[in-house]
Design a protein around this motif. Sequence first.
Motif, mmCIF file in Angstrom:
data_model
loop_
_atom_site.group_PDB
_atom_site.id
_atom_site.type_symbol
_atom_site.label_atom_id
_atom_site.label_comp_id
_atom_site.label_asym_id
_atom_site.label_seq_id
_atom_site.Cartn_x
_atom_site.Cartn_y
_atom_site.Cartn_z
ATOM 1 N N LYS A 17 0.844 -1.193 0.000
ATOM 2 C CA LYS A 17 0.000 0.000 0.000
ATOM 3 C C LYS A 17 0.886 1.253 0.000
ATOM 4 O O LYS A 17 1.142 1.853 1.054
ATOM 5 N N PRO A 18 1.347 1.662 -1.168
ATOM 6 C CA PRO A 18 2.233 2.833 -1.244
ATOM 7 C C PRO A 18 1.611 4.105 -0.684
ATOM 8 O O PRO A 18 2.329 4.972 -0.145
ATOM 9 N N ASN A 19 0.279 4.246 -0.785
ATOM 10 C CA ASN A 19 -0.369 5.449 -0.260
ATOM 11 C C ASN A 19 -0.208 5.598 1.244
ATOM 12 O O ASN A 19 -0.307 6.701 1.781
ATOM 13 N N ASN A 20 0.022 4.471 1.945
ATOM 14 C CA ASN A 20 0.243 4.531 3.389
ATOM 15 C C ASN A 20 1.450 5.387 3.746
ATOM 16 O O ASN A 20 1.505 5.977 4.836
ATOM 17 N N TRP A 21 2.449 5.440 2.855
ATOM 18 C CA TRP A 21 3.739 6.009 3.223
ATOM 19 C C TRP A 21 4.117 7.262 2.453
ATOM 20 O O TRP A 21 5.260 7.724 2.513
ATOM 21 N N GLU A 22 3.151 7.850 1.753
ATOM 22 C CA GLU A 22 3.366 9.165 1.164
ATOM 23 C C GLU A 22 3.101 10.201 2.250
ATOM 24 O O GLU A 22 1.997 10.295 2.785
ATOM 25 N N LYS A 23 4.125 10.968 2.567
ATOM 26 C CA LYS A 23 4.037 11.880 3.720
ATOM 27 C C LYS A 23 2.873 12.866 3.604
ATOM 28 O O LYS A 23 2.297 13.270 4.622
ATOM 29 N N LYS A 24 2.530 13.256 2.383
ATOM 30 C CA LYS A 24 1.407 14.191 2.207
ATOM 31 C C LYS A 24 0.100 13.578 2.713
ATOM 32 O O LYS A 24 -0.813 14.300 3.130
ATOM 33 N N ASN A 25 0.016 12.229 2.687
ATOM 34 C CA ASN A 25 -1.187 11.552 3.166
ATOM 35 C C ASN A 25 -1.265 11.498 4.686
ATOM 36 O O ASN A 25 -2.277 11.069 5.241
ATOM 37 N N HIS A 26 -0.206 11.907 5.353
ATOM 38 C CA HIS A 26 -0.184 11.908 6.822
ATOM 39 C C HIS A 26 -0.618 13.261 7.398
ATOM 40 O O HIS A 26 -0.852 13.365 8.604
ATOM 41 N N GLU A 27 -0.704 14.259 6.551
ATOM 42 C CA GLU A 27 -0.886 15.628 7.036
ATOM 43 C C GLU A 27 -2.221 15.846 7.739
ATOM 44 O O GLU A 27 -2.307 16.637 8.678
#
Length: 346
Positions: free
Chosen positions: A102-112
């Motif tokens: 799940k690459p989307n888990n680790w895109e920092k922008k998705n953590h904001e």
Amino acid sequence: MKIGVWSFYSNLFTKNKIFKLASSGLGDDDLYGLNKLSDFCIQNKVDLITLDMVKNFDQLDKILVFDFPLPTKVQKYKDIYKKIIKFPRRKILVLHECEVIKPNNWEKKNHENWDKILTWNDEFIDNKKYFKLNMPPRKMNIVFKKVSFASKRFSTMICSNKKIIHKKELYSERNKCINYFEKNNLNDFDLYGYGWDKYSFPSNNLILNKLNRLNNIINIFKSNKKSWKGEIVSKKDVLPYYKYNFAYENAFNISGYILEKILDSFIYECVPIYLGAKNIQDHIPRNTFIDKRDFDSYETLYKYLKNLSEEDHKNYIKNIKKFLNSKEFYPFSVENYVSTIFSVIK
């Protein structure tokens, strides 16, 4: 307190059924931790409700989501995601799978847009926004048939037939292991799992993944694994009957990425040959497993395994039991899983 709950696996997280199912179908009791979390919340007067059952998000105190909830093809679930992001109160994200799956888990922008994030990834932990959480917890009090060393078969691997294009994937390494035994020592290795009677195209390639749905295509390239013994219902039907289990994660060289495979081996008294987290020894004692990285080839690994005595095997099992009954195991326990999530919720 009312907590809205959601997940990347949106179809499972509807009508509150996620709190009652023992398994999602992806593994033995893989929803055990969520079941126990639900029980604990009920005892402490915290109401968990899946977001599809929430008409007005203003009624919620917080939102708890398992794995970044995109992509999804279902419009109503996209609308739920938009409501999650706009939600003005605390949002908690639990990251279960690694970047390979799940690459989307680790895109920092998705953590904001998240206030707190729970993960196994040691490189992120700061105890401010990112908190340590091992997953998924296993049910430890399982009754299974005890098998003598002499009666056990030599080695096994339990996994699905999948392919992914990624520099850290371990699906191809599993195939190397299977191919070695099929070519050289077929009688000492048995393969179990889903899909080995079919060809598998890389699932993270949009075009190639579509071919996985075309039976006339995959039958042309049909897999013919001589070691494959079929699908299984539960690992307790297999692991107790083997001395060694090839417990490979989905990815390697990631800090703290330790999921269920090595723990399942421990539960059923089958010594794991492990490959995955680069810092496995920081979390699990070195004397409880065989580290695949110590061997430059499958031939040297095989010779090492064949030279291990019954006494050597018993020592591994002894060390495993010692670990499972020690305070060092607590971070992997369901008690820690529930208390960590609950403390962040509260």
